[in-house]
Scaffold this motif. Structure first.
Motif, short mmCIF file in Angstrom:
data_model
loop_
_atom_site.label_atom_id
_atom_site.label_comp_id
_atom_site.label_asym_id
_atom_site.label_seq_id
_atom_site.Cartn_x
_atom_site.Cartn_y
_atom_site.Cartn_z
N THR A 58 -3.35 -10.70 -6.39
CA THR A 58 -2.85 -10.61 -7.60
C THR A 58 -2.27 -9.10 -7.92
N ILE A 59 -0.65 -9.40 -8.00
CA ILE A 59 -0.36 -8.45 -7.39
C ILE A 59 0.10 -7.19 -8.34
N LYS A 60 -0.90 -5.95 -9.32
CA LYS A 60 -1.03 -5.38 -10.70
C LYS A 60 0.22 -4.13 -10.61
N GLU A 61 0.37 -3.64 -11.83
CA GLU A 61 1.64 -2.83 -11.40
C GLU A 61 1.09 -1.54 -12.51
N PHE A 62 0.70 -0.09 -12.47
CA PHE A 62 0.62 0.84 -13.11
C PHE A 62 1.89 2.20 -12.97
N LEU A 63 2.25 2.19 -13.96
CA LEU A 63 2.96 3.50 -13.63
C LEU A 63 3.40 3.81 -12.30
N GLY A 64 4.31 2.65 -11.95
CA GLY A 64 5.58 2.41 -10.96
C GLY A 64 4.53 2.24 -9.48
N CYS A 65 3.31 2.22 -9.84
CA CYS A 65 2.60 1.88 -8.36
C CYS A 65 2.28 -0.09 -8.06
N LYS A 66 2.06 -0.70 -7.38
CA LYS A 66 2.13 -1.76 -7.43
C LYS A 66 0.72 -1.79 -6.14
N ILE A 67 -0.18 -2.28 -6.76
CA ILE A 67 -1.37 -2.92 -5.90
C ILE A 67 -1.69 -4.23 -5.84
N LYS A 102 -0.79 -1.03 -1.57
CA LYS A 102 -0.10 -0.18 -2.53
C LYS A 102 0.95 0.18 -2.13
N GLU A 103 2.27 0.13 -3.27
CA GLU A 103 3.30 0.36 -2.97
C GLU A 103 3.50 1.85 -4.06
N PHE A 104 3.77 2.35 -3.30
CA PHE A 104 4.09 4.27 -3.91
C PHE A 104 5.36 3.83 -5.00
N PRO A 105 5.62 4.34 -6.25
CA PRO A 105 7.24 4.38 -6.80
C PRO A 105 7.94 5.91 -5.86
N LYS A 106 9.43 5.80 -5.00
CA LYS A 106 9.31 6.92 -3.87
C LYS A 106 10.43 7.88 -5.46
N LEU A 107 9.81 8.84 -5.95
CA LEU A 107 9.87 9.02 -6.73
C LEU A 107 10.86 10.67 -6.01
N PHE A 108 9.84 11.21 -4.55
CA PHE A 108 10.51 12.29 -3.89
C PHE A 108 11.05 11.91 -2.95
N PRO A 109 11.90 12.78 -2.21
CA PRO A 109 12.20 12.45 -0.63
C PRO A 109 11.89 12.62 0.35
N GLN A 110 10.50 13.95 0.18
CA GLN A 110 9.73 14.21 1.25
C GLN A 110 8.72 13.54 0.68
N PHE A 111 8.51 12.51 0.02
CA PHE A 111 7.41 11.78 -0.03
C PHE A 111 8.01 10.07 0.10
N SER A 112 9.13 9.35 0.52
CA SER A 112 9.44 8.40 0.83
C SER A 112 8.48 7.88 2.12
N ASN A 113 8.09 8.15 2.97
CA ASN A 113 7.43 7.79 3.71
C ASN A 113 5.57 7.24 3.27
N VAL A 114 5.58 7.04 2.49
CA VAL A 114 3.83 6.82 1.80
C VAL A 114 3.52 5.42 1.90
N TYR A 115 2.53 5.34 2.09
CA TYR A 115 2.21 3.51 2.66
C TYR A 115 0.46 3.61 1.92
N GLU A 116 0.44 2.52 2.26
CA GLU A 116 -1.38 2.20 2.47
C GLU A 116 -1.64 0.46 2.40
N TYR A 117 -2.60 -0.40 2.86
CA TYR A 117 -2.97 -1.36 3.37
C TYR A 117 -3.80 -1.83 4.23
N ALA A 118 -5.00 -2.68 3.87
CA ALA A 118 -5.58 -3.50 4.71
C ALA A 118 -4.76 -3.79 6.57
N THR A 119 -6.06 -3.53 7.37
CA THR A 119 -5.54 -3.97 8.36
C THR A 119 -6.53 -5.07 8.93
N LYS A 120 -7.84 -5.10 8.29
CA LYS A 120 -8.68 -5.58 8.72
C LYS A 120 -9.56 -5.86 7.77
N ILE A 121 -10.92 -6.82 7.42
CA ILE A 121 -11.27 -7.25 6.62
C ILE A 121 -12.17 -8.20 7.22
#
Length: 203
Positions: free
Chosen positions: A137-146, A156-175
């Protein structure tokens, strides 16, 4: 030691773990996650038991010194070493944060926030998606999708608010749902030098 504290803080900020009062919908599990905060990339392995009431996170974060200098030009000389290895263990009552390179750590009692207003009305369900074969289930809070699966944040997908933080991500690769918890899985290393005393704060 202040630089190490900042580094461990950055690592902790990338972790969305479950609320101890609302355990995960699975008793135990092992999850491997990769992430980037723009000026650093890392991996972390999360293992938990008792539906998340007992949990440990062990990880490595690697810094790009030039990216750090560009992102934080106001902090000269603040560039950390190339890589930091950390361990966080949460028991039912306490949280232990350890720098595995220096073996310095801090420990504190879990903070319990009582009587605060709920933020549930600010969290929106925005869709469904499959990740690693798990329906999330995808939930959104303050522009961040989880992406949540059984209460676990797998992406997680983060809002691209600042150019210096454009390459921001997080995801599971193994469970690993069938991971076998070892007898000493959540043991605190014996040679840790504690630099912050235990504290307890309640509201």
């Amino acid at each position: 030691m202040h630089k190490k504290v900042v580094v461990l803080g950055l690592f902790a900020l990338t972790t969305f773990s479950g609320n101890s009062q609302a355990p995960y919908g699975i008793k135990s599990c092992k999850i491997v996650i990769v992430y980037s905060v723009g000026f650093a990339k890392g991996t972390k392995t999360i293992i938990f038991a008792d539906s998340g009431r007992i949990e440990k996170t062990e990880g490595t974060i690697c810094f790009d010194s030039s990216a750090v200098s560009k992102t934080f030009p106001m902090l000269p000389g603040s560039v950390p070493k190339a890589a930091v290895h950390s361990l966080t263990i949460q028991t039912v009552d306490s949280i232990y944060s350890i720098d595995l390179d220096s073996m310095y750590g801090s420990k504190q009692l879990k903070i319990r926030f009582l009587g605060l207003p709920s933020i549930s009305d600010q969290v929106l369900d925005v869709g469904k998606d499959t990740l690693l074969g798990k329906m999330c289930t995808i939930k959104e809070f303050l522009g961040c999708k989880i992406w949540y699966w059984k209460g676990l944040a797998l992406k997680k997908e983060f809002p691209k608010l600042f150019p210096q933080f454009s390459n921001v991500y997080e995801y599971a690769t193994k469970i690993e749902e069938t991971y076998i918890i070892q007898p000493d899985e959540f043991a605190i290393p014996k040679n840790v030098k504690w630099n912050v005393p235990s504290t307890s704060v309640k509201f």
